[in-house]
Scaffold this motif. Structure first.
Motif, mmCIF file in Angstrom:
data_model
loop_
_atom_site.group_PDB
_atom_site.id
_atom_site.type_symbol
_atom_site.label_atom_id
_atom_site.label_comp_id
_atom_site.label_asym_id
_atom_site.label_seq_id
_atom_site.Cartn_x
_atom_site.Cartn_y
_atom_site.Cartn_z
ATOM 1 N N GLU A 78 -18.585 17.182 -26.448
ATOM 2 C CA GLU A 78 -17.858 18.339 -26.979
ATOM 3 C C GLU A 78 -16.413 17.983 -27.274
ATOM 4 O OE1 GLU A 78 -20.453 21.604 -24.635
ATOM 5 O OE2 GLU A 78 -18.270 21.790 -24.409
ATOM 6 N N LEU A 79 -15.823 17.272 -26.314
ATOM 7 C CA LEU A 79 -14.426 16.851 -26.505
ATOM 8 C C LEU A 79 -14.311 15.944 -27.737
ATOM 9 C CD1 LEU A 79 -11.524 16.768 -25.372
ATOM 10 C CD2 LEU A 79 -12.204 14.780 -24.004
ATOM 11 N N ALA A 80 -15.306 15.057 -27.884
ATOM 12 C CA ALA A 80 -15.290 14.128 -29.019
ATOM 13 C C ALA A 80 -15.443 14.875 -30.341
ATOM 14 C CB ALA A 80 -16.404 13.098 -28.864
ATOM 15 N N THR A 81 -16.403 15.795 -30.390
ATOM 16 C CA THR A 81 -16.626 16.520 -31.654
ATOM 17 C C THR A 81 -15.452 17.417 -32.010
ATOM 18 O OG1 THR A 81 -18.328 17.504 -30.273
ATOM 19 C CG2 THR A 81 -18.985 16.828 -32.467
ATOM 20 N N SER A 82 -14.753 17.928 -30.998
ATOM 21 C CA SER A 82 -13.633 18.814 -31.313
ATOM 22 C C SER A 82 -12.400 18.019 -31.734
ATOM 23 C CB SER A 82 -13.302 19.694 -30.112
ATOM 24 O OG SER A 82 -12.800 18.885 -29.066
ATOM 25 N N GLY A 83 -12.542 16.696 -31.777
ATOM 26 C CA GLY A 83 -11.436 15.874 -32.258
ATOM 27 C C GLY A 83 -10.399 15.557 -31.186
ATOM 28 N N GLY A 84 -10.754 15.722 -29.917
ATOM 29 C CA GLY A 84 -9.794 15.519 -28.833
ATOM 30 C C GLY A 84 -9.563 14.057 -28.471
ATOM 31 N N ILE A 85 -10.471 13.171 -28.900
ATOM 32 C CA ILE A 85 -10.317 11.750 -28.561
ATOM 33 C C ILE A 85 -10.704 10.870 -29.737
ATOM 34 C CG2 ILE A 85 -10.693 11.909 -26.063
ATOM 35 C CD1 ILE A 85 -13.673 11.180 -26.669
ATOM 36 N N GLU A 86 -10.238 9.624 -29.668
ATOM 37 C CA GLU A 86 -10.644 8.654 -30.682
ATOM 38 C C GLU A 86 -11.571 7.589 -30.103
ATOM 39 O OE1 GLU A 86 -7.726 10.969 -31.597
ATOM 40 O OE2 GLU A 86 -6.955 9.267 -30.498
ATOM 41 N N LYS A 87 -11.497 7.424 -28.754
ATOM 42 C CA LYS A 87 -12.324 6.392 -28.129
ATOM 43 C C LYS A 87 -13.028 6.954 -26.900
ATOM 44 C CE LYS A 87 -9.476 2.411 -29.431
ATOM 45 N NZ LYS A 87 -10.365 1.676 -30.343
ATOM 46 N N LEU A 88 -14.242 6.463 -26.704
ATOM 47 C CA LEU A 88 -14.958 6.803 -25.484
ATOM 48 C C LEU A 88 -15.174 5.496 -24.728
ATOM 49 C CD1 LEU A 88 -16.403 9.146 -23.957
ATOM 50 C CD2 LEU A 88 -18.506 8.425 -25.104
ATOM 51 N N ILE A 89 -14.677 5.448 -23.487
ATOM 52 C CA ILE A 89 -14.739 4.209 -22.718
ATOM 53 C C ILE A 89 -15.872 4.292 -21.701
ATOM 54 C CG2 ILE A 89 -13.361 2.554 -21.364
ATOM 55 C CD1 ILE A 89 -12.170 3.356 -24.135
ATOM 56 N N ASN A 109 -24.271 8.637 -33.635
ATOM 57 C CA ASN A 109 -23.691 9.974 -33.801
ATOM 58 C C ASN A 109 -22.188 9.952 -33.581
ATOM 59 O OD1 ASN A 109 -26.120 11.069 -34.360
ATOM 60 N ND2 ASN A 109 -26.519 11.809 -32.282
ATOM 61 N N LEU A 110 -21.768 9.221 -32.548
ATOM 62 C CA LEU A 110 -20.336 9.150 -32.250
ATOM 63 C C LEU A 110 -19.585 8.458 -33.377
ATOM 64 C CD1 LEU A 110 -20.703 8.371 -28.470
ATOM 65 C CD2 LEU A 110 -19.516 10.349 -29.417
ATOM 66 N N LYS A 111 -20.199 7.391 -33.868
ATOM 67 C CA LYS A 111 -19.595 6.634 -34.964
ATOM 68 C C LYS A 111 -19.371 7.550 -36.170
ATOM 69 C CE LYS A 111 -18.455 2.822 -36.974
ATOM 70 N NZ LYS A 111 -17.360 2.058 -36.397
ATOM 71 N N ARG A 112 -20.353 8.393 -36.412
ATOM 72 C CA ARG A 112 -20.290 9.314 -37.547
ATOM 73 C C ARG A 112 -19.094 10.239 -37.482
ATOM 74 N NH1 ARG A 112 -25.379 11.869 -40.501
ATOM 75 N NH2 ARG A 112 -25.927 9.898 -41.426
ATOM 76 N N ILE A 113 -18.806 10.720 -36.274
ATOM 77 C CA ILE A 113 -17.674 11.642 -36.179
ATOM 78 C C ILE A 113 -16.383 10.888 -35.896
ATOM 79 C CG2 ILE A 113 -19.040 13.669 -35.554
ATOM 80 C CD1 ILE A 113 -18.246 13.174 -32.647
ATOM 81 N N GLY A 114 -16.432 9.572 -36.018
ATOM 82 C CA GLY A 114 -15.200 8.800 -35.973
ATOM 83 C C GLY A 114 -14.795 8.354 -34.585
ATOM 84 N N ILE A 115 -15.722 8.327 -33.642
ATOM 85 C CA ILE A 115 -15.392 7.915 -32.275
ATOM 86 C C ILE A 115 -15.858 6.475 -32.058
ATOM 87 C CG2 ILE A 115 -15.735 8.401 -29.818
ATOM 88 C CD1 ILE A 115 -14.402 10.714 -31.274
#
Ligand SMILES: [Zn+2]
Length: 508
Positions: A78-89, A109-115
């Motif tokens: 949710e945080l990723a889709t809302s644009g709150g982060i650029e990377k997931l570690i 999916n993450l790659k698609r939304i730019g993560i």
């Protein structure tokens, strides 16, 4: 088209370095190779501080045997889709799913939304994966797109319906996919309209009135397009909508539909012939026979008046009479002699030409009109640009919607419902784009050039016809038999009044 690889770059321009840490451990110690939650967490946080990343969220799931729900992972998404982060570690890439298929799907999916997903234990593998996924996602999207349009095309070829239902039908979704048109309560109106028009006794305007009397307020154009629509003879046309970026546009083809026709092939053909015959009758046709052919209308029933010539005592006398009074015979309007129409139309034009005889006035009027036409053209252009922008926006939404469905982000029902909504809006815009009539400013330039060199006495019928067409919108004959005498009401084109006012103001 922006590729999937380009999207993240665009997102990272303004916001750099926000990351979330996602941790997952299983109660099955063996599977973890000794990496406890604490070990994973420490490694992830260290990676973030080494790379100048701001940790804006930490999410931890502890998986017990057989458990599949990962509530914290959902929150991270949710945080990723809302644009709150650029990377997931993560500790390892496989934290994202139970098996390879699932975690690759998640990565995609993450790659698609730019993560970007970074594995602290496999940093080079993360990089490689990101690039691979970019290419894979693109290829997959291309293939899916082709598959969808190919299956749509197959449906059309089998006679299924796509898009909004035409008047008289409802579009009913079929369990096997695709839609079939089913006649609704308005279907008998369509059947009747075809028979009436084929009979030759009714005009398109009559059919419009017929629809109006049944509670459907439509324009005559609507009737015209309905009469031309082969769907009513049982055909399905396709190739009109095709938004695929990859497929070549299909050619327009017509196949037998799975739906019930509302008229017979014979009647439909007869209607097409009549439409063709009548196409040239507007405004008196290409070569009008009489001075006012096509311009005179009945004030009682709205039909055109038709000119007829008789020779009496060696002289030709032209009379105009209502087409409905001629045909069906139930219109009580008067017929009218040509000289009476001339008396209403010619003197005002002569007066105008008299004023325009002065060159200075002509010049000023011409300049003013050119300015007005430029303004009109600009307004028209910007309205058109707005429509095109709206169209592009909707087409974008449609393709994103298709992506969403293919990715499983939205249900098929939701996809179909939204798609239908968007297609209705799109067809409305397309209608507006095609229906906006080409600007037909009053052709005063002809009048002006005539005023330049000629005196009214020199004008022959052809010249007069040109002038009248340019200045008169229509001539209405008002008054019914036995009630009162017929009067001639001239509807001047907007430009006539404008020129008259301008010319009078300038000569004053
Ligand atoms: Zn009439």
């Amino acid at each position: 088209m922006t590729t999937l690889l380009e999207k993240p770059k665009a997102r990272r321009v303004s916001i750099v370095g926000r990351a979330a840490v996602y941790l997952r451990v299983s109660t099955d110690r063996q599977a973890e190779n000794g990496a406890s939650l604490e070990v994973q967490r420490e490694a992830c946080l260290r990676y973030c501080s080494d790379h100048g990343l701001d940790v804006v969220g930490e999410f931890q799931d502890v998986m017990r045997g057989g458990e599949t729900e990962r509530p914290q992972y959902r929150k991270a998404l949710e945080l990723a889709t809302s644009g709150g982060i650029e990377k997931l570690i993560v500790w390892r890439l496989d934290r994202l799913g139970r098996d390879a298929a699932e975690y690759i799907g998640q990565l995609k999916n993450l790659k698609r939304i730019g993560i970007d997903v970074v594995s602290v234990t496999q940093p080079s593998e993360s990089m490689f994966m990101q690039q691979m996924l970019g290419v894979m996602a693109e290829e997959e999207s291309r293939q899916l797109s082709v598959r969808v349009t190919a299956s749509k095309q197959r449906r059309y070829k089998e006679g299924y319906w796509g898009g909004p239902a035409p008047f008289g039908y409802d579009s009913v979704k079929q369990p096997e996919g695709g839609s079939i048109l089913v006649p609704n309560a308005d279907a008998p109106l369509v059947t009747e309209m075809f028979s009436r028009y084929a009979s030759g006794k009714h005009s398109l305007s009559d059919l419009r009135d017929y629809l109006n009397s049944h509670g459907h307020r439509r324009h005559r154009f609507f009737v015209y397009w309905a009469m031309k629509n082969s769907v009513y003879a049982g055909k399905v046309r396709h190739g009109i909508f095709c938004n695929s970026a990859f497929q070549p546009k299909p050619e327009r083809t017509e196949v037998k539909g799975k739906h019930e026709p509302l008229t017979t092939r014979e009647i439909f053909e007869r209607v097409q012939e009549r439409l063709k015959e009548n196409a040239h009758r507007q405004r008196g046709g290409v070569r009008p026979r009489y001075l006012f052919s096509g311009l005179v209308f009945c004030g009682t029933c709205g039909r055109r008046y038709c000119g007829m010539a008789k020779v009496r005592k060696g002289r030709e006398i032209v009379n105009y009479r209502c087409n409905r009074a001629n045909g069906v015979g139930d219109c009580l309007s008067h017929s009218i002699a040509e000289p009476r129409i001339k008396m209403a139309v010619i003197p005002p034009i002569e007066a105008l030409l008299g004023v325009l005889g002065q060159e200075a006035i002509r010049k000023a009027v011409r300049e003013e009109l050119e300015r007005q036409q430029r303004d009109e053209q600009e307004a028209h252009n910007s309205a058109k640009a707005d429509l095109i922008a709206a169209q592009e926006k909707l087409e974008g939404r449609l393709s994103r919607l298709e992506d969403g469905w293919l990715d499983g982000a939205i249900s098929k029902q939701r996809y179909l419902a939204r798609r239908d909504e968007i297609e209705v809006e799109l067809s409305e815009i397309k209608r507006q784009l095609t229906e906006r009539p080409a600007q037909s400013p009053t052709d005063v330039s002809g009048v002006l050039s005539i005023a330049e060199g000629l005196t009214v006495a020199d004008l022959d019928n052809t010249a007069w016809r040109d002038i009248i067409e340019g200045l008169v919108d229509k001539i209405e004959i008002v008054g019914e038999k036995r009630k009162k005498r017929a009067t001639v009401r001239v509807h001047w084109r907007e430009g006539f009044e404008a020129v008259k006012e301008l010319a009078e103001a300038m000569s004053a």
